[in-house]
Write a protein that holds these residues in place. Structure first.
Motif, short mmCIF file in Angstrom:
data_model
loop_
_atom_site.label_atom_id
_atom_site.label_comp_id
_atom_site.label_asym_id
_atom_site.label_seq_id
_atom_site.Cartn_x
_atom_site.Cartn_y
_atom_site.Cartn_z
N PHE A 56 12.40 -8.51 33.07
CA PHE A 56 13.05 -9.55 31.96
C PHE A 56 13.91 -10.51 33.07
CE2 PHE A 56 17.21 -10.38 30.05
CZ PHE A 56 16.89 -11.01 28.88
N GLU A 57 14.18 -11.50 32.48
CA GLU A 57 14.74 -12.61 32.97
C GLU A 57 15.58 -13.41 32.05
OE1 GLU A 57 15.42 -13.05 36.22
OE2 GLU A 57 13.75 -12.14 37.02
N PRO A 58 16.84 -13.62 32.18
CA PRO A 58 17.38 -14.60 31.31
C PRO A 58 16.65 -15.68 30.85
CG PRO A 58 19.10 -13.94 33.01
CD PRO A 58 17.64 -13.41 33.31
N THR A 59 17.21 -16.18 29.59
CA THR A 59 16.32 -17.45 28.90
C THR A 59 16.24 -18.58 30.13
OG1 THR A 59 15.95 -18.85 26.99
CG2 THR A 59 18.32 -18.08 27.74
N THR A 60 15.25 -19.16 30.27
CA THR A 60 14.90 -20.38 31.07
C THR A 60 14.86 -21.73 30.24
OG1 THR A 60 12.50 -19.97 31.31
CG2 THR A 60 14.09 -19.09 32.72
N TYR A 61 15.10 -21.51 28.70
CA TYR A 61 14.69 -22.51 27.90
C TYR A 61 15.76 -23.82 28.08
CZ TYR A 61 14.56 -24.88 23.49
OH TYR A 61 14.44 -25.98 22.44
N GLY A 62 14.83 -25.00 28.30
CA GLY A 62 15.26 -26.31 28.84
C GLY A 62 15.18 -26.42 30.39
N ASP A 63 14.98 -25.33 31.09
CA ASP A 63 14.71 -25.43 32.53
C ASP A 63 13.52 -24.83 33.09
OD1 ASP A 63 15.09 -26.00 35.29
OD2 ASP A 63 17.20 -25.00 35.24
N ASP A 64 12.55 -25.64 33.25
CA ASP A 64 11.25 -24.93 33.62
C ASP A 64 11.24 -24.67 35.28
OD1 ASP A 64 10.23 -25.46 31.18
OD2 ASP A 64 9.57 -27.64 31.67
N THR A 65 12.06 -25.10 35.81
CA THR A 65 12.22 -24.84 37.30
C THR A 65 12.41 -23.34 37.61
OG1 THR A 65 14.56 -25.43 37.50
CG2 THR A 65 12.84 -27.20 38.04
N LEU A 66 13.15 -22.69 36.66
CA LEU A 66 13.71 -21.33 36.84
C LEU A 66 12.59 -20.47 36.40
CD1 LEU A 66 17.22 -21.25 35.14
CD2 LEU A 66 16.58 -21.42 37.65
N PRO A 67 12.43 -19.04 37.11
CA PRO A 67 11.07 -18.17 36.74
C PRO A 67 11.33 -17.71 35.59
CG PRO A 67 12.82 -17.03 38.13
CD PRO A 67 13.34 -18.63 38.28
N ARG A 68 10.34 -17.61 34.70
CA ARG A 68 10.28 -17.06 33.32
C ARG A 68 10.16 -15.62 33.40
NH1 ARG A 68 6.27 -15.67 29.42
NH2 ARG A 68 4.64 -16.73 30.88
N GLY A 69 10.76 -14.65 32.62
CA GLY A 69 10.72 -13.33 32.42
C GLY A 69 9.44 -12.90 31.94
N GLY A 70 9.25 -11.45 31.99
CA GLY A 70 8.17 -10.75 31.50
C GLY A 70 8.30 -9.49 30.84
N LEU A 71 7.48 -8.73 30.87
CA LEU A 71 7.27 -7.38 30.16
C LEU A 71 6.96 -6.23 30.81
CD1 LEU A 71 6.20 -8.49 26.62
CD2 LEU A 71 8.55 -8.06 27.05
N ARG A 72 6.96 -6.54 32.23
CA ARG A 72 6.40 -5.39 33.10
C ARG A 72 7.38 -4.21 32.82
NH1 ARG A 72 6.82 -5.54 39.52
NH2 ARG A 72 8.99 -5.55 38.97
N HIS A 73 8.88 -4.35 32.99
CA HIS A 73 9.62 -3.26 32.75
C HIS A 73 9.38 -2.40 31.41
CE1 HIS A 73 11.39 -6.32 30.25
NE2 HIS A 73 12.31 -5.46 29.63
N ALA A 74 9.15 -2.94 30.26
CA ALA A 74 8.76 -2.48 29.11
C ALA A 74 7.39 -1.94 29.15
CB ALA A 74 8.95 -3.37 27.97
N ILE A 75 6.45 -2.42 29.60
CA ILE A 75 5.20 -1.80 29.71
C ILE A 75 5.10 -0.54 30.52
CG2 ILE A 75 2.73 -2.17 30.70
CD1 ILE A 75 3.05 -5.10 30.06
#
Length: 302
Positions: free
Chosen positions: A72-91
């Motif tokens: 999980f990563e904090p929201t990157t909405y509006g800034d595509d340069t930041l890494p997008r989070g995922g669901l590995r921790h949940a999986i």
């Protein structure tokens, strides 16, 4: 005399008319029931297809390698340069808890189902155990979560993956009990009698013969139980609670896919909502695949 002759002659004709009327009425009722069943089936399939279509439409765009390998990563909405989070921790958290829950619940359910099928026929204890198992099978999962919360979470002083695994194990037990009992009851008694006639003790007959004969059906029940607990949310909210980091420590709160979906879907941010849709699609595909495998194994058994 003529009147009596006329009544006797007309009786078969009246009976034939009544039989024809009864046959027409039965055929009409049969058509109505058949059409009603067909319509209900079509309606159910339409709802199921619409759910699958919505999941694929909303979730496929966010279901990529990043979603599977990043936490999980904090929201990157509006800034595509930041890494997008995922669901590995949940999986990872879901796999740990479901595997442990299945590993704990399966032996207990197998032994209880064997007792009901092989040792308790006609006994009051067997009837009581079967009744409790059926009640537990239909009990709301949140009650199981509340039970583990009072029994484990409060004494341990916090949420933990161990408590979540234990709650899932309790859900697994009645499913395996019911499947094991049903599969063992399908084994013909002549097979049991032949083994006992050769001088084998009953425990060896159960382990070496009846279990082997019913192994595919028992495995099917285990797979169905695993598929059921994969999507459970309510008991995990009260036991493992969830977090946003990848954790292998069963003594701490642990993430899971259903809880992550719930949290991110309510976040209000479009990118997190997209990841929630991807997680929902992932859970659905996993459960669907497990159910298909279970049905194939059961069909081979039949």
């Amino acid at each position: 005399m003529s009147t009596t002759t006329f009544d006797i002659a007309s009786a078969p004709a009246k009976n034939m008319d009544q039989a024809r009327a009864l046959g027409r009425r039965r055929k009409m009722v049969d058509r109505l029931v058949r059409w009603a069943c067909t319509v209900c089936t079509v309606v159910g399939l339409v709802f199921l297809a619409s759910i699958l279509f919505t999941l694929i439409l909303r979730g496929i765009s966010s279901l990529d390698l990043t979603t599977l390998v990043r936490d999980f990563e904090p929201t990157t909405y509006g800034d595509d340069t930041l890494p997008r989070g995922g669901l590995r921790h949940a999986i990872v958290g879901s796999l740990i808890q479901t595997v442990i829950g299945t590993a704990v619940g399966t032996p207990i359910g197998l032994l209880v189902g064997t007792y009901l099928a092989e040792y308790s026929r006609g006994s009051r204890l067997g009837d009581a155990v079967r009744f409790v198992s059926d009640v537990l099978l239909s009990a709301p999962s949140i009650l199981i979560g509340l039970f583990i919360y009072q029994l484990v979470v409060l004494p341990m002083g916090g949420f933990s993956g161990f408590a979540g695994s234990l709650a899932l194990a309790i859900i697994v037990i009645p499913v395996v009990v019911r499947t094991t009992e049903d599969m063992l009851q399908l084994i013909p008694n002549t097979l049991r009698e032949a083994v006992v006639a050769l001088g084998a003790p009953k425990w060896k007959m159960v382990v070496m013969v009846t279990w082997r004969a019913a192994v595919s059906g028992i495995v099917t029940g285990v797979l169905l139980a695993f598929a059921r607990i994969t999507g459970e949310t309510a008991p995990l909210l009260l036991t493992s609670f969830g977090n946003n980091v990848n954790s292998w420590d069963l003594g701490r709160s642990m993430a899971s896919l259903p809880i992550s979906i719930y949290q991110q879907a309510n976040s209000g941010f479009p990118d997190l909502i997209g990841i929630a849709w991807a997680g929902a699609l992932l859970v659905t595909l996993g459960v669907l695949s497990i159910n298909v495998v279970a049905r194939v194994l059961l069909r081979k058994r039949k």
